[in-house]
Enzyme design. Structure first.
Site, mmCIF file in Angstrom:
data_model
loop_
_atom_site.group_PDB
_atom_site.id
_atom_site.type_symbol
_atom_site.label_atom_id
_atom_site.label_comp_id
_atom_site.label_asym_id
_atom_site.label_seq_id
_atom_site.Cartn_x
_atom_site.Cartn_y
_atom_site.Cartn_z
ATOM 1 N N ASP A 81 52.715 31.394 2.352
ATOM 2 C CA ASP A 81 52.682 32.034 1.182
ATOM 3 C C ASP A 81 51.339 32.869 0.674
ATOM 4 O OD1 ASP A 81 50.800 29.872 1.189
ATOM 5 O OD2 ASP A 81 51.229 29.090 -0.918
ATOM 6 N N SER A 127 48.286 31.918 -5.447
ATOM 7 C CA SER A 127 49.294 31.149 -4.424
ATOM 8 C C SER A 127 50.570 31.918 -4.216
ATOM 9 C CB SER A 127 49.543 29.891 -4.723
ATOM 10 O OG SER A 127 50.237 29.126 -3.465
ATOM 11 N N ASP A 158 48.133 28.225 2.033
ATOM 12 C CA ASP A 158 47.854 27.064 2.088
ATOM 13 C C ASP A 158 49.374 26.184 2.300
ATOM 14 O OD1 ASP A 158 49.187 27.325 -0.302
ATOM 15 O OD2 ASP A 158 47.858 25.829 -1.611
ATOM 16 N N ASP A 214 48.423 32.691 -0.477
ATOM 17 C CA ASP A 214 47.038 32.307 -0.307
ATOM 18 C C ASP A 214 47.063 31.363 1.234
ATOM 19 O OD1 ASP A 214 48.086 29.918 -1.310
ATOM 20 O OD2 ASP A 214 46.401 29.134 -2.127
#
Length: 449
Positions: free
Chosen positions: A242, A105, A246, A244
């Site tokens: 960010d 992440s 999400d 990833d």
């Protein structure tokens, strides 16, 4: 007791340090065996999908995960570089029994992580994760011959995910110019693609990942490059994802930051207007600014607050049937369209609200008048006594009585360190800082080790 491998968001750590290829392989074998023992693969060849972000370590970890799954008799579809919510979506749309995302992440590049998703793209239950840990390194009956898994690529993953995102919109984004900071991460292709297909003029930045530069001075944890680009380009808005993708944060046309509370408020009002906000309630955490709570109540909407962490937000949504929840950090869950937070989806729906209303992001975000917030960390204290100490409780009650409805106090023991966080909101920054300082001294005096 051996500490658990799984945290709140899978297994995460230094790639090739804590998180080795051997561990990735063993975890994948154990996950396949646990799901098989639970009857999840009954009557069909099991299928898993595997995606990753742009970290260079994702390449060897992907190979290890695939080897483990295929050796356990699971067919594998390689999705390539794709955001976490994209892997969750395709886990469901492709009818996979298991989804695997390799990402840390917003963490720095040297870290990586392994996150397993159940059928439908949902997070694995904690009990199943614990069972996976118990099966690590055990002897097992390995399939042979035609019973081993097949491995193939799914080259249209990004296109399918982007098409899904765009299908959630009711109005095109024609006429809007937006800067999108892709954090050199998993959304470098899917993000700009989805926004362009929705009709927006997109100026991508930090969308040339090299395996080493993910989250490096960019993305949702470093908003200054986005602010600068929005001002230079004269864009209507900017969004920062960010690693990833999400979560996302935004800036308006003047470069002012629009945080997760404001984004959540914009989406809550939009959904309520069309009758899509389940039970006229939005889920947030105790860290949400009091200004957000006031704004929602002023609009006749309820706010259900949970402990800090997207897992608690999601749990509350699932248990009570709510359709919108999120955090100040920009992790927003729209359960009608996604099983997890989705930064690109969030950006699309904020932009749609701008298109529908004809109002700027600045105007829309203005519904939340953020109260000044001060957060102080008090280290080296017995955090376990934070909720029990009578003197501390009396001090908090006294400060809360003084603040009244114009502010609030929150004490939060850290989940990982011997410290207590003192958060205070008040009408002015000076007042918030003064109250936080006084309470921090009481914490230090009463709970010192």
């Amino acid at each position: 007791m051996t500490p658990r491998l799984f945290g709140t968001d899978g297994v995460r750590g230094l790639a090739n340090g804590h998180l080795t290829a051997e561990l990735a392989l063993d975890l994948s074998v154990a996950a396949a065996r646990v799901l098989a023992d639970r009857g999840e693969f009954e009557g069909h060849r099991p299928l898993a999908v595997v995606g990753r972000d742009t970290r260079i370590s994702g390449q060897f970890l992907e190979s290890a995960v695939v080897a483990g799954l295929a050796s356990a008799g699971v067919d594998v579809l390689l999705l390539g570089v794709l955001p976490t919510p994209g892997v969750a979506y395709l886990t469901g749309s492709l009818g996979a029994d298991l989804g695997v995302m390799l990402s840390a992440s917003h963490n720095a590049m040297p870290d990586n992580g392994i996150k397993f998703l159940a059928r439908g793209g949902l997070k694995l239950d904690d009990a199943i994760e614990a069972e996976i840990e118990r099966h690590l390194h055990e002897e097992w009956d390995r399939p042979t011959g035609g019973a081993v898994g097949r491995v193939s690529s799914h080259p249209t993953a990004v296109e399918e995910y982007a098409a899904h995102l765009d299908s959630t919109l009711r109005k095109p984004l024609t006429g809007l110019t937006v800067v999108l900071d892709c954090a050199e991460g998993a959304a470098y292709d899917a993000g700009p693609r989805a926004l362009r297909q929705a009709g927006a003029t997109v100026i991508p930045i930090h969308a040339q990942p090299d395996g080493l530069n993910i989250n490096d001075g960019c993305g949702s944890t470093h908003l200054e490059p986005l602010r600068k680009a929005v001002l230079e380009q004269g864009a209507d808005a900017g969004f920062a994802l960010d690693g990833d993708a999400d979560r996302c944060l935004a800036v308006d046309h003047d470069g002012e930051v629009v945080d997760g509370d404001q984004i959540l408020a914009i989406l809550a009002l939009a959904l309520a207007e069309t009758g899509q906000l389940a039970k006229d309630t939005v889920v947030a955490t105790v860290m949400s600014n009091l200004g957000f709570v006031h704004a929602m109540k002023g609009a006749g909407l309820g706010v259900r607050q949970t402990k800090v962490g997207d897992r608690y937000v999601l749990e509350a949504m699932k248990v009570s049937g709510y359709s919108l929840g999120g955090e100040q950090s920009g992790h927003v869950i729209m359960s009608e369209y996604a099983t997890t937070g989705d930064g690109i989806l969030t950006a699309l729906h904020v932009l749609e609200r701008m298109a529908v209303t004809g109002r700027s992001l600045q105007e829309l975000a203005g519904v939340v008048s953020r109260l000044p917030q001060v957060l102080l960390n008090v280290p080296n204290v017995d955090k376990a006594r934070a909720d029990e100490d009578a003197v501390l409780a009396a001090a908090v009650a006294e400060e809360e009585a003084i603040l009244g409805d114009t502010g609030r106090v929150l004490l939060r023991p850290s989940g990982t360190e011997p410290l207590v966080r003192v958060m205070v909101e008040a009408g002015t920054y000076d007042e918030a800082h003064a109250v936080a300082g006084r309470l921090a001294e009481v914490v230090r005096a009463q709970l010192s080790l």
